[in-house]
Design an enzyme around this catalytic site. Structure first.
Site, PDB file in Angstrom:
ATOM      1  CB  CYS A  33      17.543 -82.980 -40.926  1.00  0.00           C
ATOM      2  SG  CYS A  33      17.994 -83.189 -42.698  1.00  0.00           S
ATOM      3  CB  CYS A  36      14.951 -83.628 -43.252  1.00  0.00           C
ATOM      4  SG  CYS A  36      16.410 -84.551 -43.071  1.00  0.00           S
TER       5      CYS A  36
END
Length: 109
Positions: A33, A36
């Site tokens: 991600c 993230c």
């Protein structure tokens, strides 16, 4: 994990979050991600800034799908806030540090 950031998983979730007194901020993330990875340094800074006032943990949703499913995580990053073991709020997406800081301050007040 960085200084002050707990690595959360299915095995230690209850001890570190459910049975914890005070404020716990949990970053639900995954290795693949991009957003993230963008907020990871912010999460680490907040862990240092709020040391002794709030616990900060990260939970890899790929490795701990049971916890992610329990809290109906649909998008990551999701930052969830727990007070005395109860979920009190959440923020979805990569947000500025000030947004997370304001949320922590309001929950500590």
């Amino acid at each position: 994990m960085a200084e002050g950031v707990f690595e959360l998983n299915s095995a230690n979730w209850d001890a570190e979050v459910t049975n914890s007194k005070g404020l716990v901020m949990v970053d639900f993330w995954a290795v693949w991600c991009g957003p993230c990875r963008m907020i990871a340094p912010t999460i680490e800074e907040l862990a240092r800034e709020y040391a002794g006032k709030a616990k900060v943990g990260k939970l890899n949703t790929d490795e701990n799908a049971d916890i992610a499913a329990k809290f109906k995580i649909m998008g990551i990053p999701t930052v969830m806030f727990f007070k005395d073991g109860q979920k009190v709020d959440q923020i979805v997406g990569a947000v500025p540090k000030q947004t997370l800081k304001a949320k922590i301050d309001s929950l500590l007040a």
